[in-house]
Write a protein that holds these residues in place. Structure first.
Motif, short mmCIF file in Angstrom:
data_model
loop_
_atom_site.label_atom_id
_atom_site.label_comp_id
_atom_site.label_asym_id
_atom_site.label_seq_id
_atom_site.Cartn_x
_atom_site.Cartn_y
_atom_site.Cartn_z
N ILE A 44 0.84 -1.20 0.00
CA ILE A 44 0.00 0.00 0.00
C ILE A 44 0.88 1.25 0.00
O ILE A 44 0.64 2.20 -0.75
CB ILE A 44 -0.94 0.01 1.23
N VAL A 45 1.91 1.23 0.82
CA VAL A 45 2.84 2.37 0.90
C VAL A 45 3.50 2.61 -0.46
O VAL A 45 3.54 3.75 -0.96
CB VAL A 45 3.91 2.12 1.98
N SER A 46 4.00 1.55 -1.07
CA SER A 46 4.67 1.68 -2.38
C SER A 46 3.72 2.20 -3.44
O SER A 46 4.09 3.07 -4.25
CB SER A 46 5.23 0.32 -2.82
N PHE A 47 2.50 1.71 -3.43
CA PHE A 47 1.51 2.14 -4.43
C PHE A 47 1.14 3.60 -4.21
O PHE A 47 1.00 4.37 -5.18
CB PHE A 47 0.26 1.26 -4.34
N ALA A 48 0.98 4.01 -2.96
CA ALA A 48 0.64 5.40 -2.65
C ALA A 48 1.72 6.35 -3.14
O ALA A 48 1.43 7.43 -3.68
CB ALA A 48 0.43 5.57 -1.14
N LYS A 49 2.96 5.96 -2.97
CA LYS A 49 4.08 6.79 -3.42
C LYS A 49 4.15 6.84 -4.95
O LYS A 49 4.34 7.89 -5.55
CB LYS A 49 5.39 6.26 -2.85
N LYS A 50 4.00 5.67 -5.57
CA LYS A 50 4.09 5.60 -7.03
C LYS A 50 3.00 6.41 -7.70
O LYS A 50 3.25 7.13 -8.68
CB LYS A 50 4.00 4.14 -7.49
N GLU A 51 1.78 6.32 -7.18
CA GLU A 51 0.65 7.01 -7.78
C GLU A 51 0.49 8.45 -7.28
O GLU A 51 -0.35 9.20 -7.77
CB GLU A 51 -0.64 6.23 -7.50
N LYS A 52 1.29 8.81 -6.28
CA LYS A 52 1.25 10.16 -5.71
C LYS A 52 -0.17 10.55 -5.30
O LYS A 52 -0.70 11.59 -5.69
CB LYS A 52 1.82 11.18 -6.70
N VAL A 53 -0.78 9.66 -4.51
CA VAL A 53 -2.16 9.92 -4.08
C VAL A 53 -2.19 11.07 -3.09
O VAL A 53 -1.18 11.42 -2.46
CB VAL A 53 -2.78 8.66 -3.43
N ASP A 54 -3.37 11.66 -2.93
CA ASP A 54 -3.51 12.81 -2.04
C ASP A 54 -3.70 12.39 -0.58
O ASP A 54 -3.25 13.09 0.33
CB ASP A 54 -4.69 13.66 -2.48
N PHE A 55 -4.38 11.27 -0.35
CA PHE A 55 -4.55 10.77 1.02
C PHE A 55 -4.93 9.30 0.98
O PHE A 55 -5.26 8.74 -0.07
CB PHE A 55 -5.57 11.60 1.81
N VAL A 56 -4.90 8.68 2.17
CA VAL A 56 -5.21 7.26 2.30
C VAL A 56 -6.24 7.07 3.42
O VAL A 56 -6.15 7.73 4.46
CB VAL A 56 -3.94 6.43 2.62
N ILE A 57 -7.20 6.18 3.20
CA ILE A 57 -8.22 5.87 4.20
C ILE A 57 -8.04 4.43 4.66
O ILE A 57 -7.96 3.51 3.84
CB ILE A 57 -9.64 6.06 3.63
N PHE A 58 -8.00 4.24 5.98
CA PHE A 58 -7.96 2.91 6.58
C PHE A 58 -9.28 2.70 7.32
O PHE A 58 -9.53 3.35 8.34
CB PHE A 58 -6.80 2.79 7.57
N SER A 59 -10.12 1.77 6.81
CA SER A 59 -11.48 1.63 7.34
C SER A 59 -11.62 0.54 8.40
O SER A 59 -12.55 -0.26 8.38
CB SER A 59 -12.45 1.36 6.18
N GLY A 60 -10.70 0.50 9.34
CA GLY A 60 -10.86 -0.37 10.49
C GLY A 60 -10.15 -1.70 10.44
O GLY A 60 -9.71 -2.17 9.39
N ASP A 61 -10.03 -2.33 11.63
CA ASP A 61 -9.32 -3.59 11.83
C ASP A 61 -7.88 -3.49 11.32
O ASP A 61 -7.42 -4.35 10.56
CB ASP A 61 -10.07 -4.76 11.18
N ILE A 62 -7.21 -2.44 11.75
CA ILE A 62 -5.80 -2.29 11.41
C ILE A 62 -5.01 -3.43 12.06
O ILE A 62 -4.16 -4.05 11.45
CB ILE A 62 -5.25 -0.95 11.92
#
Length: 398
Positions: A44-62
């Motif tokens: 998830i971290v790698s994909f977020a960096k590659k795609e340069k997303v604006d934010f990330v949502i984690f919807s529970g049960d981390i």
């Protein structure tokens, strides 16, 4: 004109899952699975960096139940920090108890929703562009419909972040709600967690379960991942899944009909990708039924694992002998008597079958397990026993 932005919606990471049953049976596989949930987070971290997303949502049960340790907490905190974008987080039924929350705080780019409905805002270029509405679970088994209380505070694109059970999608009463409740709200995208199978329940507005990021057992087969969501001018213009799972559980069916060479039958398994755990079901009719029933599933499992670069979680035999049972039943001998008796038992009611299966001291001690089986599964036990006896008798006759 509305603003444009992209975000990742993920949920149910279950960091710290111990995979206890598997670890007890196979220590090396258990270790690989325990690490796989963290690999999914890294993906998830790698994909977020590659795609340069604006934010990330984690919807529970981390985290997984009470398994939040200093290691799992710190690895999650480090992952959030490395993304360098706002991360909006809710906690679900598996992570209501967080012992290391104060001693290992999350970084400044982590925004955790408290245990009541709260409004947060994502800002871009110094302006608010998105309203996020959500809450963490206040207890392990909340039975309130929190979605009904959602109210927007702005005219911005709105995202609801909840860990819930929509229309009884799962047999529990954890934060139950209805799809109609969500349609009635002026919310554009519902980022949901709790159900491990990814699904888009509705598109106007979007109501989405992202599923879990790593399969936990054979029932959770297939690739697991998260969603990349693109918003343009106040509307979702694209929602694309991407893979995060490091190890995939796969279901494979092998039809033995027309096959006489066992090696030819399992050659189909060469198509399975590496880093998979396969559940194999043999079906069909043919002479290989005898090998499958009399060879022992553990021995067959070991033989298959030696032939392919893949772990086998189970071998299920759903084949039938290479004879016409109806015609064979008409011959007046012991084999025909077994077929007749087996067919008669298959017609018994549920209670009669369970009582017959649990007629010994050992089986009686496991009666609750048999009572949990479906009618079809109970009938399969009878059929499997009949087929095994037939194969052994036919083998003795040769």
């Amino acid at each position: 004109m509305g603003d444009s932005f992209r975000f990742i919606h993920c949920s149910d990471l279950h960091l710290g899952c111990r995979f206890s049953g598997i670890s007890d049976a196979d220590e090396d596989l258990g270790r690989r699975l325990r690490e796989s949930v963290f690999t999914a987070l890294d993906n998830i971290v790698s994909f977020a960096k590659k795609e340069k997303v604006d934010f990330v949502i984690f919807s529970g049960d981390i985290f997984d139940s009470t398994n939040e340790t200093p290691l799992t907490r710190s690895r999650f905190a480090d992952a959030i920090a490395s993304m360098k974008v706002p991360c909006y987080i809710i906690y679900g039924n598996h992570d209501t108890k967080r012992r290391w929350e104060n001693s290992i705080p999350l970084p400044k780019n982590a925004f955790v929703f408290p245990e009541q409905i709260t409004h947060m805002y994502f800002e871009k270029d110094g302006r608010r562009v998105t309203e996020l509405i959500g809450m963490s679970f206040p207890s392990m088994k909340p039975n309130s419909n929190y979605v009904k209380s959602v109210k927007k505070e702005s005219d911005l694109f709105a995202i609801g972040v909840f860990h819930c059970n929509v229309d009884g999608a799962k047999d529990d009463n954890y934060s139950p709600c209805k799809l109609s409740d969500m349609k009635d709200k002026d919310v554009n995208y519902w980022a949901l967690g709790h159900i491990h199978k990814a699904s888009i329940l509705n598109r106007m507005p979007y109501v989405v379960y992202s599923g879990n990021t790593q399969g936990m057992d054979p029932k959770e087969s297939g690739e697991k991942g998260a969603y990349l969501v693109t918003v343009n001018d106040g509307a979702v213009v694209d929602i694309s899944p991407f893979k995060t799972s490091a190890i995939d559980w796969v279901d494979v069916n092998i039809d033995i009909t027309g096959k006489t060479d066992f090696k030819t039958a399992i050659d189909e398994l060469s198509k399975i990708k590496k880093n998979c755990i396969a559940s194999i079901t043999f079906s069909g009719r043919g002479p290989l039924d005898a090998i499958l029933r009399t060879g022992g599933t553990e021995s067959i499992k070991e033989m298959i694992e030696n032939s392919i670069d893949c772990k086998i979680s189970s071998v299920i035999v759903r084949t039938v002998p290479d004879i016409d049972l109806k015609t064979r039943e008409e011959i007046n001998d012991f084999t025909s008597a077994v077929i007749s008796y087996g067919n008669r038992i298959s017609g018994f009611g549920r209670k009669e079958l369970i009582d017959m299966i649990c007629s010994t001291t050992v089986s009686q001690s496991r009666k609750s397990m048999f009572e949990s089986l479906s009618d079809d599964e109970l009938k399969d036990i009878v059929d499997d026993a009949m087929y095994l006896i037939i194969e052994k008798m036919m083998g003795a006759e040769q």
